[in-house]
Design a protein around this motif. Structure first.
Motif, PDB file in Angstrom:
ATOM      1  N   ALA A  34       0.830  -1.208   0.000  1.00  0.00           N
ATOM      2  CA  ALA A  34       0.000   0.000   0.000  1.00  0.00           C
ATOM      3  C   ALA A  34       0.865   1.258   0.000  1.00  0.00           C
ATOM      4  CB  ALA A  34      -0.935  -0.006   1.215  1.00  0.00           C
ATOM      5  N   SER A  35       1.947   1.237   0.756  1.00  0.00           N
ATOM      6  CA  SER A  35       2.852   2.380   0.802  1.00  0.00           C
ATOM      7  C   SER A  35       3.514   2.611  -0.550  1.00  0.00           C
ATOM      8  CB  SER A  35       3.917   2.144   1.876  1.00  0.00           C
ATOM      9  OG  SER A  35       4.863   3.177   1.856  1.00  0.00           O
ATOM     10  N   MET A  36       3.954   1.534  -1.188  1.00  0.00           N
ATOM     11  CA  MET A  36       4.600   1.655  -2.494  1.00  0.00           C
ATOM     12  C   MET A  36       3.614   2.144  -3.552  1.00  0.00           C
ATOM     13  SD  MET A  36       7.814   0.964  -2.136  1.00  0.00           S
ATOM     14  CE  MET A  36       7.628   1.856  -0.602  1.00  0.00           C
ATOM     15  N   GLU A  37       2.379   1.658  -3.475  1.00  0.00           N
ATOM     16  CA  GLU A  37       1.369   2.116  -4.439  1.00  0.00           C
ATOM     17  C   GLU A  37       1.037   3.586  -4.233  1.00  0.00           C
ATOM     18  OE1 GLU A  37      -1.744  -0.854  -3.953  1.00  0.00           O
ATOM     19  OE2 GLU A  37      -1.019  -1.900  -5.745  1.00  0.00           O
ATOM     20  N   LYS A  38       1.063   4.023  -2.983  1.00  0.00           N
ATOM     21  CA  LYS A  38       0.819   5.438  -2.685  1.00  0.00           C
ATOM     22  C   LYS A  38       1.915   6.305  -3.305  1.00  0.00           C
ATOM     23  CE  LYS A  38       0.227   8.494   1.281  1.00  0.00           C
ATOM     24  NZ  LYS A  38       0.293   8.575   2.746  1.00  0.00           N
ATOM     25  N   GLU A  39       3.151   5.815  -3.253  1.00  0.00           N
ATOM     26  CA  GLU A  39       4.285   6.558  -3.787  1.00  0.00           C
ATOM     27  C   GLU A  39       4.426   6.440  -5.305  1.00  0.00           C
ATOM     28  OE1 GLU A  39       6.456   8.601  -2.084  1.00  0.00           O
ATOM     29  OE2 GLU A  39       5.061   8.300  -0.431  1.00  0.00           O
ATOM     30  N   MET A  40       4.162   5.233  -5.841  1.00  0.00           N
ATOM     31  CA  MET A  40       4.473   4.951  -7.244  1.00  0.00           C
ATOM     32  C   MET A  40       3.260   4.734  -8.139  1.00  0.00           C
ATOM     33  SD  MET A  40       7.510   2.207  -6.377  1.00  0.00           S
ATOM     34  CE  MET A  40       7.473   1.524  -8.001  1.00  0.00           C
ATOM     35  N   GLY A  41       2.080   4.632  -7.568  1.00  0.00           N
ATOM     36  CA  GLY A  41       0.910   4.292  -8.365  1.00  0.00           C
ATOM     37  C   GLY A  41       0.743   2.779  -8.404  1.00  0.00           C
ATOM     38  N   THR A  42      -0.080   2.306  -9.281  1.00  0.00           N
ATOM     39  CA  THR A  42      -0.353   0.877  -9.379  1.00  0.00           C
ATOM     40  C   THR A  42       0.917   0.090  -9.679  1.00  0.00           C
ATOM     41  OG1 THR A  42      -2.571   1.375 -10.187  1.00  0.00           O
ATOM     42  CG2 THR A  42      -1.760  -0.851 -10.559  1.00  0.00           C
ATOM     43  N   LEU A  43       1.114  -0.988  -8.935  1.00  0.00           N
ATOM     44  CA  LEU A  43       2.293  -1.824  -9.124  1.00  0.00           C
ATOM     45  C   LEU A  43       2.018  -2.899 -10.171  1.00  0.00           C
ATOM     46  CD1 LEU A  43       3.341  -2.405  -5.392  1.00  0.00           C
ATOM     47  CD2 LEU A  43       4.205  -0.685  -6.963  1.00  0.00           C
TER      48      LEU A  43
END
Length: 79
Positions: A34-43
């Motif tokens: 969730a943190s990575m998606e918040k920073e980078m968008g959809t994984l």
């Protein structure tokens, strides 16, 4: 593990707290995702697989989560 300055320690602790959404003291794969998606968008599927492998590498006690100590080791390894 390299030595961190006091400022870096506080910054890393702050990042850990931000990712640890439920305040449990450990980061679950879902919280990290969730943190990575918040920073980078959809994984992408590849991103998710890399994330899974990264967490498994640094989950030294095998509990499926990353503790603060394990998080420090992860940050140190990333340079």
């Amino acid at each position: 593990m390299p030595k961190f300055t006091p400022e870096q320690v506080e910054e890393i602790k702050g990042a850990f707290k931000d990712i640890d959404a439920d305040g449990s003291g450990s980061i679950t794969p879902d919280e990290f995702k969730a943190s990575m998606e918040k920073e980078m968008g959809t994984l992408t599927a590849d991103d998710k697989e890399e994330l899974k492998m990264l967490l498994e590498k640094f989950d030294k006690d095998g509990d499926g989560k990353v503790s603060l100590t394990e998080f420090f080791a992860m940050i140190a390894a990333m340079g």
